[in-house]
Design an enzyme around this catalytic site. Structure first.
Site, PDB file in Angstrom:
ATOM      1  N   HIS A  53      -4.966  -7.816  -2.994  1.00 41.63           N
ATOM      2  CA  HIS A  53      -5.700  -6.555  -3.115  1.00 41.63           C
ATOM      3  C   HIS A  53      -4.719  -5.407  -2.893  1.00 41.63           C
ATOM      4  O   HIS A  53      -3.518  -5.637  -2.669  1.00 41.63           O
ATOM      5  CB  HIS A  53      -6.870  -6.512  -2.122  1.00 41.63           C
ATOM      6  CG  HIS A  53      -6.474  -6.853  -0.713  1.00 41.63           C
ATOM      7  ND1 HIS A  53      -5.659  -6.043   0.048  1.00 41.63           N
ATOM      8  CD2 HIS A  53      -6.753  -7.930   0.069  1.00 41.63           C
ATOM      9  CE1 HIS A  53      -5.468  -6.582   1.223  1.00 41.63           C
ATOM     10  NE2 HIS A  53      -6.106  -7.740   1.270  1.00 41.63           N
ATOM     11  N   SER A  83      -8.575 -10.198   1.930  1.00 42.35           N
ATOM     12  CA  SER A  83      -8.928 -11.182   0.892  1.00 42.35           C
ATOM     13  C   SER A  83     -10.304 -11.766   1.165  1.00 42.35           C
ATOM     14  O   SER A  83     -11.039 -12.112   0.245  1.00 42.35           O
ATOM     15  CB  SER A  83      -7.906 -12.314   0.872  1.00 42.35           C
ATOM     16  OG  SER A  83      -6.636 -11.789   0.589  1.00 42.35           O
ATOM     17  N   GLN A 140      -0.653 -11.419  14.474  1.00 44.53           N
ATOM     18  CA  GLN A 140       0.281 -12.192  13.644  1.00 44.53           C
ATOM     19  C   GLN A 140       1.625 -11.460  13.531  1.00 44.53           C
ATOM     20  O   GLN A 140       2.696 -12.062  13.645  1.00 44.53           O
ATOM     21  CB  GLN A 140      -0.326 -12.402  12.253  1.00 44.53           C
ATOM     22  CG  GLN A 140       0.648 -12.982  11.243  1.00 44.53           C
ATOM     23  CD  GLN A 140       0.002 -13.289   9.914  1.00 44.53           C
ATOM     24  OE1 GLN A 140      -0.624 -14.327   9.748  1.00 44.53           O
ATOM     25  NE2 GLN A 140       0.150 -12.404   8.937  1.00 44.53           N
ATOM     26  N   GLY A 172      -1.942 -14.986  -1.527  1.00 38.27           N
ATOM     27  CA  GLY A 172      -2.562 -14.688  -2.813  1.00 38.27           C
ATOM     28  C   GLY A 172      -3.910 -14.006  -2.658  1.00 38.27           C
ATOM     29  O   GLY A 172      -4.225 -13.473  -1.594  1.00 38.27           O
ATOM     30  N   HIS A 178      -2.083  -5.589  -0.120  1.00 34.71           N
ATOM     31  CA  HIS A 178      -0.859  -6.363  -0.375  1.00 34.71           C
ATOM     32  C   HIS A 178       0.104  -5.549  -1.240  1.00 34.71           C
ATOM     33  O   HIS A 178       1.321  -5.571  -1.030  1.00 34.71           O
ATOM     34  CB  HIS A 178      -1.178  -7.658  -1.136  1.00 34.71           C
ATOM     35  CG  HIS A 178      -1.991  -8.648  -0.367  1.00 34.71           C
ATOM     36  ND1 HIS A 178      -3.300  -8.930  -0.665  1.00 34.71           N
ATOM     37  CD2 HIS A 178      -1.666  -9.436   0.688  1.00 34.71           C
ATOM     38  CE1 HIS A 178      -3.754  -9.860   0.160  1.00 34.71           C
ATOM     39  NE2 HIS A 178      -2.790 -10.178   0.999  1.00 34.71           N
ATOM     40  N   GLY A 200       1.230  -7.166   6.963  1.00 30.76           N
ATOM     41  CA  GLY A 200       0.210  -6.143   7.201  1.00 30.76           C
ATOM     42  C   GLY A 200      -0.146  -6.026   8.677  1.00 30.76           C
ATOM     43  O   GLY A 200      -0.208  -7.032   9.384  1.00 30.76           O
ATOM     44  N   LYS A 201      -0.384  -4.770   9.103  1.00 31.17           N
ATOM     45  CA  LYS A 201      -0.813  -4.555  10.491  1.00 31.17           C
ATOM     46  C   LYS A 201      -2.265  -4.963  10.711  1.00 31.17           C
ATOM     47  O   LYS A 201      -2.736  -4.994  11.834  1.00 31.17           O
ATOM     48  CB  LYS A 201      -0.675  -3.065  10.847  1.00 31.17           C
ATOM     49  CG  LYS A 201       0.701  -2.638  11.263  1.00 31.17           C
ATOM     50  CD  LYS A 201       0.559  -1.246  11.828  1.00 31.17           C
ATOM     51  CE  LYS A 201       1.824  -0.643  12.303  1.00 31.17           C
ATOM     52  NZ  LYS A 201       1.580   0.719  12.819  1.00 31.17           N
TER      53      LYS A 201
HETATM   54  O1  PAF Z   1      -1.043 -13.104   6.438  1.00 31.96           O
HETATM   55  C1  PAF Z   1      -0.989 -14.034   5.623  1.00 31.96           C
HETATM   56  O2  PAF Z   1      -1.358 -13.901   4.433  1.00 31.96           O
HETATM   57  C2  PAF Z   1      -0.477 -15.395   6.075  1.00 31.96           C
HETATM   58  O3  PAF Z   1      -0.817 -15.652   7.399  1.00 31.96           O
HETATM   59  C3  PAF Z   1       1.046 -15.551   5.865  1.00 31.96           C
HETATM   60  C4  PAF Z   1       1.832 -14.569   6.713  1.00 31.96           C
HETATM   61  C5  PAF Z   1       1.390 -15.363   4.402  1.00 31.96           C
HETATM   62  C6  PAF Z   1       1.476 -16.971   6.279  1.00 31.96           C
HETATM   63  O4  PAF Z   1       0.824 -17.935   5.541  1.00 31.96           O
END
Ligand code: PAF
Length: 274
Positions: free
Chosen positions: A30, A183, A150, A27, A33, A144-145
């Site tokens: 921006h 965010s 991640q 959430g 996203h 997102g990159k």
């Molecule tokens: O990148 C994020 O916003 C978070 O790490 C995700 C992938 C939604 C997992 O909570």
């Protein structure tokens, strides 16, 4: 656009569809996203965004309690972006019991860089992402990159668990001065917001040096950290790594430069593929 909060309502809403394309988020959305939503739209027969602030990926000193929860504004933005379905579960809906089964990603990918400075972070991310991909029946998922490591960790999890999900990385969106949209930028004071593009500038300088053929990574990284420190930042790392697995580079590897640093109380991350 439909907003659902329960797993039962999610299953009903998804019943007619075969190929959900999912954008997991926490959430406080921006433009970055919303660009991921645009990327997801042509990939499936329904575009789903999830909004869940995942306690498992926050450390005890992290900003879980203060993380901005802006569901109404997020839904307006997702509706305008053409998202079809939003799944925004409560904590008790997604985690009715303490999560006993968890996903522990491999040390060599998940205990370096972000994992070194945020112990348990990727275990928390993987555990919730596995649940979200499973309950949304995701066939495509977009991340997102900007969260480069991640994305690598999630790709590897999806591959090793043979999940039927096509994972896509969306490019980082930036302010005109280069600041990566995040965010957490909303935590910056006006003076810090002015200064924040310095993180991207440090990475751009490092990337340029690497592009010009310099291979003394240790000195380049140290110079970038010193330059940030002089400007008032507290860097955790500024490194050049190989794109494929984020390990120390060897000759001929495609590289990425990555950084994490604190400005005041706000920790920002960024990266650039070289
Ligand atoms: O990148 C994020 O916003 C978070 O790490 C995700 C992938 C939604 C997992 O909570």
């Amino acid at each position: 656009m439909q907003l659902v909060h329960t797993l039962a309502d999610l299953q009903s809403a998804l019943a007619p569809y075969h190929h959900p394309a999912v954008v997991p988020t926490m959430g406080n959305l921006h433009e970055g996203h919303l660009a991921l939503v645009q990327l997801a739209k042509p990939l499936g027969d329904i575009t789903v965004a999830t909004i869940f602030v995942n306690r498992l990926q926050f450390g005890p000193k992290d900003d879980f309690d203060t993380y901005p929860r802006t569901l109404a504004a997020d839904c307006d933005k997702l509706h305008a972006a053409g998202c079809d379905l939003v799944f925004a579960p409560s904590e008790t809906e997604l985690f009715p019991q303490t999560q006993g089964f968890t996903v522990t990603p491999p040390d060599q990918l998940a205990n370096i860089l972000e994992g070194e400075f945020r112990p348990g972070f990727f275990k928390g991310v993987c555990t919730v992402v596995l649940k979200l991909l499973s309950c949304t029946h995701a066939r495509s998922a977009v991340f997102g990159k900007k969260d480069y490591q991640q994305l690598k960790v999630i790709r590897q999890m999806v591959r090793q668990f043979n999940l039927p999900v096509n994972v896509l990385g969306g490019e980082t969106l930036r302010s005109p001065e280069g600041l990566a949209l995040s965010s957490r930028n909303s935590y910056l004071s006006p003076a810090e917001r002015e200064q924040a593009p310095q993180l991207h500038a440090a990475l751009a300088t490092l990337a340029q040096a690497v592009r010009s053929g310099s291979t003394d990574f240790a000195s380049l990284q140290e110079a970038a950290m010193q330059s940030l420190r002089r400007q008032g930042w507290l860097p955790d790392y500024v490194v050049a790594r190989r794109q494929s697995d984020l390990q120390e580079p060897q000759a001929g590897d495609a590289l990425v430069v990555l950084a994490a640093a604190r400005l005041g109380t706000t920790r920002l991350i960024d990266n650039l593929e070289v």
